[in-house]
Scaffold this active site. Sequence first.
Site: not given
Length: 492
Positions: A52, A59, A82, A194
């Site tokens: 991932y 997402g 983003h 993140n």
Amino acid sequence: MVELTGDSLTLKQMEEILYNDDKITLNSDALARVKKSREAVENIVQNDRTVYGINTGFGKFSDVKIDEKDTKALQLHLIRSHACGVGEPFPEVVSRAMVVLRLNALMKGFSGIRADVLERFAYMVNHKIHPVIPQQGSLGASGDLAPLSHLALVLVGEGFVWKDGKPISAKDVWREHGLSPIVLEAKEGLALINGTQAMTAQGVVNYLEAEKLAYDSEWIAAMTMESLKGITDAFHPAIHEARGYAEQISVAERMLEWLKGSGLTTKQGELRVQDAYSIRCIPQVHGATFQVLSYVKEKLEIEMNAATDNPLIFDDGEIVVSGGNFHGQPIAFAMDFLKIGMAELANISERRIERLVNPQLNEGLPPFLSSEPGLQSGAMILQYSAASLVSENKTLAHPASVDSIPSSGNQEDHVSMGTIGSRHAYQIIKNVRNVLAIEALCAMTACMYRNVENMAPRTREKLEALRDIVSPIDQDRIFAADIQKIEQFLCI
């Protein structure tokens, strides 16, 4: 010089970096961990393992495999898409804190980012290259995605930074410094955004300002006590030791120190048997706020040194785990708790203001501290302003953390709203500072009606410091300017 290791950053060090412009350096052992983590990412890409955020979408798109040739483009698309924050920018000091905290988290060596990127972060801190980051747009889970994306845009030369209080192009700044924008490689965009560094950075600034205000509230309250001939017996150590809260005991001790040698305070039974709660219960109420601050400090110092991105890489890439350390619930709770604790400092301060200006409560002081009652209003509307601020705080203190809303096609179905809580806490702190400024102005004026020669030496010193920036209320004037000057005096 503060050395970042990823594990040992303190609030005291953050204060030095944020307010004294201390520079930072990167620990060599930590950088070695960073480099090994990066090697693990490169091996994953070369071996075409599906992981991932390295070679998948994000997402709800996490099941979409990305070709190796597109992994760099994937990271840039992530940052651009983003970066959708809105509203007023965070204060520059918060932006600086955000860079430091994101850098410190990446120094832990679990994120797979290149050391070159982290060295660029350090360069930004040491040369005061602070990103312009809109405040609104984060749900406080999946990381502070929108704010941190605006931070990451600066690295790639597409964002804006502060210069002399105005936004300028990051690309132009890199050119001025003889540097090229960073070209992101596999995993790096995700590693940059993140995390909980927006809510935590604002939380660090909140805590540092709140702690100073909590201490300032004591000498301001001590001046009010002298103005109202307050009873110091309520601060007797035996009372507070009988209850057992360390913070309450400490506030009582400090209040007695502030009032030591005062000829204006009284003893139990001398004028009255006991004072109103806003005077008598200062150790209990202010002490409880210090308990809140202790809780908030503990959580912030953990989060400041936490790995909060996703996925995290362990054992040289043998273990790559996609989890949820980016979820901001711990800081969301801490910020909501801070809101309540600070709002109460303003609540009790406003009640002391009322006692200073109300002729039925102020022990013979002029009504509303007016030199010519009726012709001049004196401090009448100062209390109105304080009352308005504490009422606004009651709305802002509503917990943000009890809310949630699903996002990303219901993949991210529970979020913390921690950044909203942190922003609201900052607004409450600013309101508290203004309420305390009003109390300070009223208490200073009231002390002038008493004999200042009889004040305690320490409170007299504070009164003289205030008189250097504002005059007591001797006639009506535009008091907004006085509030602003004292508010600045109370800032870090």
